[in-house]
Design an enzyme around this catalytic site. Structure first.
Site, PDB file in Angstrom:
ATOM      1  N   ASN A   9       0.871  -1.176   0.000  1.00  0.00           N
ATOM      2  CA  ASN A   9       0.000   0.000   0.000  1.00  0.00           C
ATOM      3  C   ASN A   9       0.908   1.226   0.000  1.00  0.00           C
ATOM      4  OD1 ASN A   9      -1.878   1.998   0.436  1.00  0.00           O
ATOM      5  ND2 ASN A   9      -2.246   1.475   2.591  1.00  0.00           N
ATOM      6  N   LYS A  11       0.213   4.260  -0.499  1.00  0.00           N
ATOM      7  CA  LYS A  11      -0.430   5.509  -0.043  1.00  0.00           C
ATOM      8  C   LYS A  11      -0.107   6.633  -1.054  1.00  0.00           C
ATOM      9  CE  LYS A  11      -0.157   3.663   4.564  1.00  0.00           C
ATOM     10  NZ  LYS A  11      -0.191   3.854   5.994  1.00  0.00           N
ATOM     11  N   HIS A  96      -9.709   1.896   4.697  1.00  0.00           N
ATOM     12  CA  HIS A  96      -8.437   2.076   5.422  1.00  0.00           C
ATOM     13  C   HIS A  96      -8.652   3.104   6.534  1.00  0.00           C
ATOM     14  CE1 HIS A  96      -4.320   3.176   6.316  1.00  0.00           C
ATOM     15  NE2 HIS A  96      -3.957   2.047   5.726  1.00  0.00           N
ATOM     16  N   GLU A  98      -6.942   5.500   7.455  1.00  0.00           N
ATOM     17  CA  GLU A  98      -6.672   6.883   7.029  1.00  0.00           C
ATOM     18  C   GLU A  98      -7.882   7.463   6.297  1.00  0.00           C
ATOM     19  OE1 GLU A  98      -2.925   6.062   5.076  1.00  0.00           O
ATOM     20  OE2 GLU A  98      -2.064   5.644   7.053  1.00  0.00           O
ATOM     21  N   GLU A 168      -5.928  -4.115  10.803  1.00  0.00           N
ATOM     22  CA  GLU A 168      -4.910  -3.074  10.931  1.00  0.00           C
ATOM     23  C   GLU A 168      -5.172  -2.256  12.189  1.00  0.00           C
ATOM     24  OE1 GLU A 168      -2.792  -2.151   7.014  1.00  0.00           O
ATOM     25  OE2 GLU A 168      -4.425  -0.732   7.246  1.00  0.00           O
ATOM     26  N   GLY A 174       2.182   2.855  10.698  1.00  0.00           N
ATOM     27  CA  GLY A 174       3.186   3.905  10.519  1.00  0.00           C
ATOM     28  C   GLY A 174       3.920   4.295  11.791  1.00  0.00           C
ATOM     29  N   SER A 214       2.964  -1.583  10.514  1.00  0.00           N
ATOM     30  CA  SER A 214       4.402  -1.671  10.766  1.00  0.00           C
ATOM     31  C   SER A 214       4.998  -3.056  10.476  1.00  0.00           C
ATOM     32  CB  SER A 214       4.729  -1.239  12.206  1.00  0.00           C
ATOM     33  OG  SER A 214       4.387   0.123  12.392  1.00  0.00           O
TER      34      SER A 214
HETATM   35  P1  PGA Z   1       2.546   0.747   7.645  1.00  0.00           P
HETATM   36  O1  PGA Z   1       1.107   0.981   6.966  1.00  0.00           O
HETATM   37  O2  PGA Z   1       3.062  -0.568   7.140  1.00  0.00           O
HETATM   38  O3  PGA Z   1       3.374   1.917   7.208  1.00  0.00           O
HETATM   39  O4  PGA Z   1       2.328   0.714   9.121  1.00  0.00           O
HETATM   40  C1  PGA Z   1       0.217  -0.076   6.801  1.00  0.00           C
HETATM   41  C2  PGA Z   1      -1.073   0.422   6.214  1.00  0.00           C
HETATM   42  O5  PGA Z   1      -1.472   1.550   6.536  1.00  0.00           O
HETATM   43  O6  PGA Z   1      -1.712  -0.260   5.415  1.00  0.00           O
END
Ligand code: PGA
Length: 253
Positions: A9, A11, A96, A98, A168, A174, A214
Protein backbone atom coordinates in the site's frame (compact mmCIF):
# COMPACT_ATOMS: atom_id res chain seq x y z
CA UNK A 1 -5.62 -23.94 1.55
CA UNK A 2 -5.58 -20.15 1.52
CA UNK A 3 -3.14 -18.47 -0.84
CA UNK A 4 -1.09 -15.90 1.08
CA UNK A 5 -1.41 -12.31 -0.04
CA UNK A 6 1.38 -9.75 0.21
CA UNK A 7 0.07 -6.27 -0.54
CA UNK A 8 2.05 -3.05 -0.99
CA UNK A 9 0.00 0.00 0.00
CA UNK A 10 2.06 2.91 -1.29
CA UNK A 11 -0.43 5.51 -0.04
CA UNK A 12 0.37 8.95 -1.55
CA UNK A 13 3.97 8.02 -2.39
CA UNK A 14 5.96 7.38 -5.58
CA UNK A 15 5.50 9.50 -8.68
CA UNK A 16 4.68 7.65 -11.90
CA UNK A 17 8.36 7.64 -12.82
CA UNK A 18 9.31 6.13 -9.44
CA UNK A 19 6.50 3.61 -9.70
CA UNK A 20 7.67 2.41 -13.10
CA UNK A 21 11.25 2.10 -11.87
CA UNK A 22 10.09 0.13 -8.83
CA UNK A 23 8.09 -2.36 -10.88
CA UNK A 24 10.82 -2.84 -13.46
CA UNK A 25 13.37 -3.64 -10.75
CA UNK A 26 10.88 -5.83 -8.88
CA UNK A 27 10.02 -7.84 -11.97
CA UNK A 28 13.69 -8.45 -12.67
CA UNK A 29 14.38 -9.65 -9.15
CA UNK A 30 11.20 -11.54 -8.47
CA UNK A 31 11.14 -15.29 -8.58
CA UNK A 32 7.53 -16.15 -7.99
CA UNK A 33 6.53 -18.68 -5.49
CA UNK A 34 3.20 -20.13 -6.52
CA UNK A 35 1.95 -19.97 -2.94
CA UNK A 36 1.87 -16.15 -2.67
CA UNK A 37 -0.02 -13.46 -4.53
CA UNK A 38 1.76 -10.11 -4.72
CA UNK A 39 -0.35 -6.98 -5.09
CA UNK A 40 0.86 -3.43 -5.71
CA UNK A 41 -1.49 -0.56 -4.80
CA UNK A 42 0.02 2.61 -6.30
CA UNK A 43 -1.66 6.04 -6.45
CA UNK A 44 -4.46 6.15 -9.05
CA UNK A 45 -2.29 8.14 -11.46
CA UNK A 46 0.13 5.23 -11.92
CA UNK A 47 -2.45 2.48 -12.31
CA UNK A 48 -2.60 2.55 -16.08
CA UNK A 49 1.16 2.56 -16.67
CA UNK A 50 1.68 -0.20 -14.15
CA UNK A 51 -1.16 -2.25 -15.59
CA UNK A 52 0.68 -2.38 -18.91
CA UNK A 53 3.87 -3.65 -17.22
CA UNK A 54 2.26 -5.94 -14.70
CA UNK A 55 0.24 -7.89 -17.25
CA UNK A 56 3.50 -9.19 -18.62
CA UNK A 57 4.45 -11.05 -15.45
CA UNK A 58 2.27 -13.72 -13.98
CA UNK A 59 1.65 -13.54 -10.25
CA UNK A 60 1.98 -9.78 -9.82
CA UNK A 61 -1.39 -8.08 -9.44
CA UNK A 62 -2.66 -4.55 -9.33
CA UNK A 63 -4.69 -3.02 -6.52
CA UNK A 64 -6.28 0.36 -5.90
CA UNK A 65 -6.20 2.17 -2.57
CA UNK A 66 -9.80 3.35 -2.67
CA UNK A 67 -12.79 3.93 -4.95
CA UNK A 68 -16.28 5.37 -4.91
CA UNK A 69 -19.34 3.12 -5.02
CA UNK A 70 -21.24 4.76 -7.88
CA UNK A 71 -20.74 3.54 -11.42
CA UNK A 72 -20.71 7.01 -13.02
CA UNK A 73 -22.24 10.43 -12.52
CA UNK A 74 -21.79 13.82 -10.88
CA UNK A 75 -19.23 12.84 -8.25
CA UNK A 76 -16.39 15.29 -8.88
CA UNK A 77 -13.01 13.87 -8.02
CA UNK A 78 -14.18 10.31 -7.42
CA UNK A 79 -13.16 7.11 -9.21
CA UNK A 80 -15.65 4.41 -10.12
CA UNK A 81 -14.91 0.72 -9.53
CA UNK A 82 -15.86 0.15 -13.17
CA UNK A 83 -12.94 2.34 -14.24
CA UNK A 84 -10.58 0.40 -12.01
CA UNK A 85 -11.78 -2.91 -13.30
CA UNK A 86 -11.20 -1.68 -16.85
CA UNK A 87 -7.52 -1.17 -15.96
CA UNK A 88 -7.13 -4.75 -14.82
CA UNK A 89 -7.25 -3.93 -11.10
CA UNK A 90 -7.85 -7.09 -9.06
CA UNK A 91 -8.10 -5.76 -5.51
CA UNK A 92 -9.39 -2.55 -3.94
CA UNK A 93 -8.50 -1.46 -0.42
CA UNK A 94 -11.68 -0.27 1.28
CA UNK A 95 -12.10 1.47 4.62
CA UNK A 96 -8.44 2.08 5.42
CA UNK A 97 -8.20 3.86 8.78
CA UNK A 98 -6.67 6.88 7.03
CA UNK A 99 -9.82 7.09 4.89
CA UNK A 100 -12.00 6.69 7.98
CA UNK A 101 -10.10 9.15 10.17
CA UNK A 102 -8.76 11.77 7.75
CA UNK A 103 -11.56 11.75 5.19
CA UNK A 104 -14.56 10.93 7.36
CA UNK A 105 -15.55 7.63 5.75
CA UNK A 106 -18.40 5.99 7.60
CA UNK A 107 -19.24 2.32 8.01
CA UNK A 108 -22.25 2.87 5.77
CA UNK A 109 -20.16 4.33 2.95
CA UNK A 110 -17.64 1.52 3.34
CA UNK A 111 -20.35 -1.14 3.06
CA UNK A 112 -21.51 0.39 -0.23
CA UNK A 113 -17.96 0.45 -1.58
CA UNK A 114 -17.43 -3.20 -0.62
CA UNK A 115 -20.58 -4.20 -2.45
CA UNK A 116 -19.76 -2.25 -5.60
CA UNK A 117 -16.19 -3.59 -5.78
CA UNK A 118 -17.63 -7.11 -5.73
CA UNK A 119 -20.18 -6.21 -8.38
CA UNK A 120 -17.29 -5.19 -10.64
CA UNK A 121 -15.63 -8.58 -10.11
CA UNK A 122 -12.77 -7.26 -8.03
CA UNK A 123 -11.91 -8.29 -4.49
CA UNK A 124 -12.25 -5.76 -1.66
CA UNK A 125 -9.54 -5.69 1.00
CA UNK A 126 -11.63 -4.49 3.92
CA UNK A 127 -9.61 -2.73 6.62
CA UNK A 128 -10.75 -2.92 10.21
CA UNK A 129 -8.93 -2.15 13.44
CA UNK A 130 -9.15 -0.57 16.85
CA UNK A 131 -7.45 2.61 18.03
CA UNK A 132 -5.20 2.75 21.09
CA UNK A 133 -7.94 3.87 23.49
CA UNK A 134 -10.18 1.05 22.37
CA UNK A 135 -7.38 -1.46 22.88
CA UNK A 136 -6.46 -0.09 26.30
CA UNK A 137 -10.04 -0.26 27.48
CA UNK A 138 -10.60 -3.84 26.32
CA UNK A 139 -12.89 -2.93 23.43
CA UNK A 140 -10.82 -4.41 20.58
CA UNK A 141 -12.92 -7.47 19.81
CA UNK A 142 -16.19 -5.52 20.02
CA UNK A 143 -14.91 -2.81 17.69
CA UNK A 144 -13.69 -5.39 15.20
CA UNK A 145 -17.01 -7.27 15.29
CA UNK A 146 -18.97 -4.08 14.69
CA UNK A 147 -16.77 -2.82 11.83
CA UNK A 148 -16.83 -6.20 10.13
CA UNK A 149 -20.57 -6.67 10.50
CA UNK A 150 -21.25 -3.26 8.96
CA UNK A 151 -18.68 -3.61 6.18
CA UNK A 152 -20.22 -6.86 4.95
CA UNK A 153 -23.83 -5.92 5.63
CA UNK A 154 -24.69 -5.62 1.92
CA UNK A 155 -22.66 -8.61 0.74
CA UNK A 156 -24.55 -11.68 -0.42
CA UNK A 157 -23.49 -14.71 1.64
CA UNK A 158 -22.36 -16.52 -1.48
CA UNK A 159 -19.90 -13.68 -2.17
CA UNK A 160 -18.25 -13.73 1.24
CA UNK A 161 -15.49 -16.00 -0.02
CA UNK A 162 -14.33 -13.21 -2.33
CA UNK A 163 -13.53 -10.68 0.36
CA UNK A 164 -10.19 -10.14 2.05
CA UNK A 165 -10.05 -8.74 5.58
CA UNK A 166 -7.09 -6.63 6.68
CA UNK A 167 -6.73 -6.36 10.43
CA UNK A 168 -4.91 -3.07 10.93
CA UNK A 169 -4.73 -1.81 14.50
CA UNK A 170 -4.65 1.96 14.10
CA UNK A 171 -1.96 2.32 16.78
CA UNK A 172 0.39 0.11 14.74
CA UNK A 173 0.08 1.94 11.41
CA UNK A 174 3.19 3.90 10.52
CA UNK A 175 4.39 3.87 14.13
CA UNK A 176 7.07 1.18 13.94
CA UNK A 177 5.20 -0.62 16.71
CA UNK A 178 3.59 -3.69 15.19
CA UNK A 179 1.04 -5.83 16.99
CA UNK A 180 2.83 -8.88 18.39
CA UNK A 181 2.11 -12.12 16.56
CA UNK A 182 0.11 -13.20 19.62
CA UNK A 183 -2.00 -10.02 19.65
CA UNK A 184 -2.63 -10.12 15.91
CA UNK A 185 -3.20 -13.89 15.87
CA UNK A 186 -5.88 -13.61 18.57
CA UNK A 187 -7.79 -10.94 16.62
CA UNK A 188 -7.48 -12.89 13.36
CA UNK A 189 -8.91 -15.96 15.06
CA UNK A 190 -11.79 -13.84 16.35
CA UNK A 191 -12.43 -12.51 12.83
CA UNK A 192 -12.46 -16.06 11.46
CA UNK A 193 -15.06 -16.93 14.09
CA UNK A 194 -17.19 -13.95 13.06
CA UNK A 195 -17.03 -15.09 9.45
CA UNK A 196 -18.20 -18.56 10.50
CA UNK A 197 -21.19 -16.92 12.21
CA UNK A 198 -21.88 -14.85 9.09
CA UNK A 199 -21.66 -17.86 6.77
CA UNK A 200 -20.25 -21.28 7.63
CA UNK A 201 -16.94 -22.89 8.52
CA UNK A 202 -16.07 -23.99 4.99
CA UNK A 203 -16.58 -20.57 3.53
CA UNK A 204 -14.88 -18.78 6.43
CA UNK A 205 -11.87 -21.05 5.96
CA UNK A 206 -11.37 -19.72 2.43
CA UNK A 207 -11.26 -16.02 3.39
CA UNK A 208 -7.81 -14.44 3.62
CA UNK A 209 -7.29 -12.36 6.76
CA UNK A 210 -4.13 -10.29 6.40
CA UNK A 211 -2.34 -8.17 8.96
CA UNK A 212 -1.20 -4.55 8.52
CA UNK A 213 0.63 -2.15 10.81
CA UNK A 214 4.40 -1.67 10.77
CA UNK A 215 5.11 -4.95 8.99
CA UNK A 216 8.77 -5.07 7.94
CA UNK A 217 11.37 -7.63 6.83
CA UNK A 218 12.34 -8.28 10.46
CA UNK A 219 8.87 -9.16 11.77
CA UNK A 220 7.03 -10.70 8.83
CA UNK A 221 8.19 -14.30 9.37
CA UNK A 222 6.97 -14.38 12.92
CA UNK A 223 3.63 -12.80 12.02
CA UNK A 224 3.09 -15.19 9.11
CA UNK A 225 3.64 -18.16 11.39
CA UNK A 226 0.29 -17.47 13.07
CA UNK A 227 -2.24 -19.87 11.64
CA UNK A 228 -4.91 -17.25 10.88
CA UNK A 229 -2.56 -14.63 9.43
CA UNK A 230 -2.74 -15.12 5.68
CA UNK A 231 -0.65 -12.23 4.46
CA UNK A 232 0.31 -8.62 5.02
CA UNK A 233 -0.79 -5.14 4.01
CA UNK A 234 2.41 -3.14 4.04
CA UNK A 235 2.81 0.64 3.92
CA UNK A 236 6.17 2.22 4.72
CA UNK A 237 8.28 -0.90 4.26
CA UNK A 238 6.81 -1.54 0.79
CA UNK A 239 8.28 1.63 -0.69
CA UNK A 240 11.80 0.25 -1.19
CA UNK A 241 12.11 -2.62 -3.66
CA UNK A 242 14.63 -4.62 -1.63
CA UNK A 243 12.66 -4.33 1.57
CA UNK A 244 9.44 -5.29 -0.20
CA UNK A 245 11.13 -8.20 -1.91
CA UNK A 246 12.37 -9.58 1.40
CA UNK A 247 8.78 -9.59 2.64
CA UNK A 248 7.47 -11.21 -0.55
CA UNK A 249 10.04 -13.92 0.05
CA UNK A 250 9.15 -14.42 3.71
CA UNK A 251 9.84 -17.85 5.00
CA UNK A 252 6.94 -20.20 4.38
CA UNK A 253 4.87 -21.50 7.29
P1 PGA B 1 2.55 0.75 7.64
O1 PGA B 1 1.11 0.98 6.97
O2 PGA B 1 3.06 -0.57 7.14
O3 PGA B 1 3.37 1.92 7.21
O4 PGA B 1 2.33 0.71 9.12
C1 PGA B 1 0.22 -0.08 6.80
C2 PGA B 1 -1.07 0.42 6.21
O5 PGA B 1 -1.47 1.55 6.54
O6 PGA B 1 -1.71 -0.26 5.41
Amino acid sequence: MRKPLIVANWKMNHSMEDALKFITILQNKLTFKPHAEVVICPPYTSLYSLSVLIQEKEGLLLGAQNCYYGESGAFTGEISPTFLSELGVSYVVVGHSERRNLFGETDELISKKVQSVLTCNMQPIICIGENINERNTGKTLGVIANQLKQAISLVDKTDLGKIVIAYEPVWAIGTGQNATPGQAGAVHQHIRGLLVEASNQNLADTVRIIYGGSVNPANINELMREKDIDGALIGGASLEVDSFLQMVNYREK
